[in-house]
Structures are given as structure tokens and as C-alpha cells.
Design a protein around this motif. Sequence first.
Motif, mmCIF file in Angstrom:
data_model
loop_
_atom_site.group_PDB
_atom_site.id
_atom_site.type_symbol
_atom_site.label_atom_id
_atom_site.label_comp_id
_atom_site.label_asym_id
_atom_site.label_seq_id
_atom_site.Cartn_x
_atom_site.Cartn_y
_atom_site.Cartn_z
ATOM 1 N N PHE A 190 26.153 16.896 17.154
ATOM 2 C CA PHE A 190 27.378 16.508 15.963
ATOM 3 C C PHE A 190 27.207 15.243 15.739
ATOM 4 C CE2 PHE A 190 31.331 13.435 16.523
ATOM 5 C CZ PHE A 190 31.885 14.657 16.184
ATOM 6 N N HIS A 191 26.896 14.322 16.433
ATOM 7 C CA HIS A 191 27.247 13.113 15.177
ATOM 8 C C HIS A 191 25.271 12.469 14.237
ATOM 9 C CE1 HIS A 191 29.525 10.512 17.703
ATOM 10 N NE2 HIS A 191 29.387 10.888 18.638
ATOM 11 N N ARG A 192 24.597 13.237 14.770
ATOM 12 C CA ARG A 192 23.226 13.374 13.784
ATOM 13 C C ARG A 192 23.406 13.815 11.967
ATOM 14 N NH1 ARG A 192 17.894 10.973 13.470
ATOM 15 N NH2 ARG A 192 17.092 11.366 11.523
ATOM 16 N N PRO A 193 24.557 14.275 11.852
ATOM 17 C CA PRO A 193 24.129 14.904 10.417
ATOM 18 C C PRO A 193 25.551 13.431 9.692
ATOM 19 C CG PRO A 193 24.185 17.107 11.515
ATOM 20 C CD PRO A 193 24.778 15.459 13.022
ATOM 21 N N ARG A 194 25.972 12.928 10.656
ATOM 22 C CA ARG A 194 27.396 12.130 9.765
ATOM 23 C C ARG A 194 26.519 11.005 9.452
ATOM 24 N NH1 ARG A 194 32.431 9.528 12.773
ATOM 25 N NH2 ARG A 194 30.873 10.023 14.753
ATOM 26 N N LEU A 195 25.596 10.355 10.857
ATOM 27 C CA LEU A 195 24.605 9.360 11.122
ATOM 28 C C LEU A 195 23.855 9.600 10.034
ATOM 29 C CD1 LEU A 195 23.658 8.880 14.943
ATOM 30 C CD2 LEU A 195 24.996 7.428 13.282
ATOM 31 N N GLU A 196 22.918 11.407 9.858
ATOM 32 C CA GLU A 196 22.214 10.923 8.522
ATOM 33 C C GLU A 196 22.724 10.886 6.970
ATOM 34 O OE1 GLU A 196 18.874 14.165 10.339
ATOM 35 O OE2 GLU A 196 20.768 14.687 8.904
ATOM 36 N N ALA A 197 24.107 10.981 7.053
ATOM 37 C CA ALA A 197 25.215 10.712 5.752
ATOM 38 C C ALA A 197 25.235 9.750 5.519
ATOM 39 C CB ALA A 197 26.166 11.743 5.466
ATOM 40 N N LEU A 198 25.138 8.404 6.319
ATOM 41 C CA LEU A 198 25.541 7.058 6.478
ATOM 42 C C LEU A 198 24.180 6.781 5.933
ATOM 43 C CD1 LEU A 198 28.494 7.147 9.682
ATOM 44 C CD2 LEU A 198 28.478 6.990 7.018
ATOM 45 N N VAL A 229 24.583 9.551 20.928
ATOM 46 C CA VAL A 229 23.830 9.111 19.888
ATOM 47 C C VAL A 229 22.838 8.346 19.653
ATOM 48 C CG1 VAL A 229 25.472 6.920 18.580
ATOM 49 C CG2 VAL A 229 26.612 8.807 19.607
ATOM 50 N N LEU A 230 22.088 6.962 20.982
ATOM 51 C CA LEU A 230 21.300 7.262 20.929
ATOM 52 C C LEU A 230 20.025 8.007 20.582
ATOM 53 C CD1 LEU A 230 21.379 4.768 23.607
ATOM 54 C CD2 LEU A 230 21.931 4.243 21.865
ATOM 55 N N THR A 231 20.436 8.920 20.559
ATOM 56 C CA THR A 231 19.297 9.990 20.690
ATOM 57 C C THR A 231 19.008 10.267 18.985
ATOM 58 O OG1 THR A 231 18.751 11.353 22.796
ATOM 59 C CG2 THR A 231 18.233 12.278 20.663
ATOM 60 N N ALA A 232 20.764 10.493 18.675
ATOM 61 C CA ALA A 232 20.299 10.738 17.122
ATOM 62 C C ALA A 232 20.215 9.906 15.643
ATOM 63 C CB ALA A 232 22.136 11.485 16.424
ATOM 64 N N LEU A 233 20.469 8.604 16.839
ATOM 65 C CA LEU A 233 19.479 7.320 15.588
ATOM 66 C C LEU A 233 18.476 7.291 15.388
ATOM 67 C CD1 LEU A 233 22.412 4.273 17.462
ATOM 68 C CD2 LEU A 233 22.253 5.267 15.186
ATOM 69 N N ASP A 234 17.764 7.750 16.888
ATOM 70 C CA ASP A 234 16.264 7.784 16.362
ATOM 71 C C ASP A 234 15.567 7.795 14.718
ATOM 72 O OD1 ASP A 234 13.803 7.612 17.338
ATOM 73 O OD2 ASP A 234 13.167 9.488 17.079
#
Length: 303
Positions: free
Chosen positions: A143-151, A173-178
Motif C-alpha cells: 500500500f505504502h510503496r507506490p505513494r512513497l515512490e511518487a513523492l 513503512v520502513l520496508t517501503a522506504l528502503d
Amino acid sequence: MTTFRDALAAGPLVLDGGMSNELEAQGHDLSGTLWSARLLRDDPDAIAAVHRAYYAAGAQVAITAGYQATYDGFGRLGISRTETTALLQRSVSLAREAADAAEGALAGRRWVAASVGPYGAMLADGSEYRGDYGLTVSELTRFHRPRLEALAEAGPDVFAVETIPDLREAEAVLTALDGLGIPAWLSYSIRGTTTSAGQPLAEAFALARSSDDVLATGVNCAPAADATTALALVSGLPGVVYPNGGGLWDPASRSWLGAQDEIADLAPFWLGAGAALVGGCCRVGPAEIKELADSVGAAAADR
């Protein structure tokens, strides 16, 4: 070139206040499921005006209007993924333009923090104050990774991973930030000395310390007294604290009831407890941020 990490190390830095309460003060209706994120599409100038007001009040860091902006949330209203990506990136560019204008008129660098709200914010049912959505860490990561990538593509100085209620979501979220190359702070929604989901805050802050991407941890969107108590439990990282402005939220009337807290009075305690990022959340506006910025400046000068 000075980075946000450098500025944090030289801190403290003053964050802004609530986006939604200031938009409502301008007369905007935020009753829909997208909350303030709706205006990224419908009235971006209103969001830019809020950022300018907080910078003018003395905030050094603006948190973007992307808290409730997600692919799932926008998609439910028929907004395409392509448009959602553009709106997410607009949230960063609006704050950046306001920061650039402020730097020209005010002393010192202004910074942009891309808001990353919890999964529960997308549900628009208060789940960010409960947690335990019944999803796995892997599902929350997806859920979080695509939004983080766009931002990340929009180039914020830092991610504001905020109002996280549950250790499972924090881990996701910490995983998605990697690998994104953007540092983050991680702040939790809380109940006393636990996360909203009931896990000990000591464990929550330890999880934040485990990630090289996280440069500060703490709490937000909590009563000022609870936030101050929770901040004392942070160790090994700079603290971040931006509580609500006081009173209780009445979901029936969609309004705050009761007196406001004088959060500026708490600044010396927060700095003494190791806070490097201090600001306000719901019910905190530019006037309160000005008082807080003055208090932080005086307290820092006395240290």
C-alpha cells in the motif's frame, strides 16, 4: 550543500501546524473522505496559501497536504493513477514554491516534509487512532510503496511518516522506504505510553532506531500532555513532537470542544527532553506556531 540531516543536527527546527484547521478557517468544506487532499485537485492555491502563512509565522518545515492522498483513496472516487501521481507530486511542489518564496523574504532555509499518513487515514473512519487493520506487513508495504515512490520523485527534503498507530504499519513503512534516498521521521499516534494499537512506545521508538532512513521519532496528533510524556521515552534519536492544540474532537459536530492548550509554553520542556522537531497538529494555526517559534528561539538561546 546543507541537507535536512545537517539542519536537524544544528536544530531545533519548528514545524508548521494543522493544514485542515487552517483550510477550514478559510471557509473550505473538508467533510468528504479526501479531507484536505481534495484541494490538491480543486483549489491548490488554498493549500499554497496555508504553507505561506505558516512559513511567515516562523515555521521552518512545512508538512505537505498529502496525508490522506493515496492511490486507493483517489481511485475510489474515479481519479486515475496517473492523475493521483500528479496530485501527490503537486503536494510537494506547492510547499516547495512557498518555501522558495519564504527564503527570499525571511532569514534561513525553509524545508519541505512530504506527509505520509497511515493506511487508516485513507479509510476516513478514525482507524489511524486504533490500528490493527487486519492486514499483514506485506500488504501494508504494498500500500505504502507506490505513494512513497511518487513523492520521492518530487524531491521533498524529508518524509513525515505521521500518525502511525501500530508497529506492524511502522515496520511496513520502513520496508517501503528502503532505497528511495529520502530520509524520514516516524511519529506515532498514541494512547498514554502505548501506540494507539496498544504496543509499548519503547518498542515503537526502538523500531524507528533500527532504520538508517529514520532521523527522528516521536508522536503527533495527541494531547499535549500525553505527547510530552511520550517524548521522554525517545532515546537514541532526536525527538519529534507536534501535538494537537487541546480539547476533544466531537465526531457528531465535526468540531473541537473545550479550551486550547498553550503549546508554546511546553517548548523548553520538549527541547530539554531531546526534541529537535517541534510543531503542532490539529487545532494549531499560524498564531500558535508564531508563539511556538518565539518560544523555541528563546529557549534555544538560553541553552
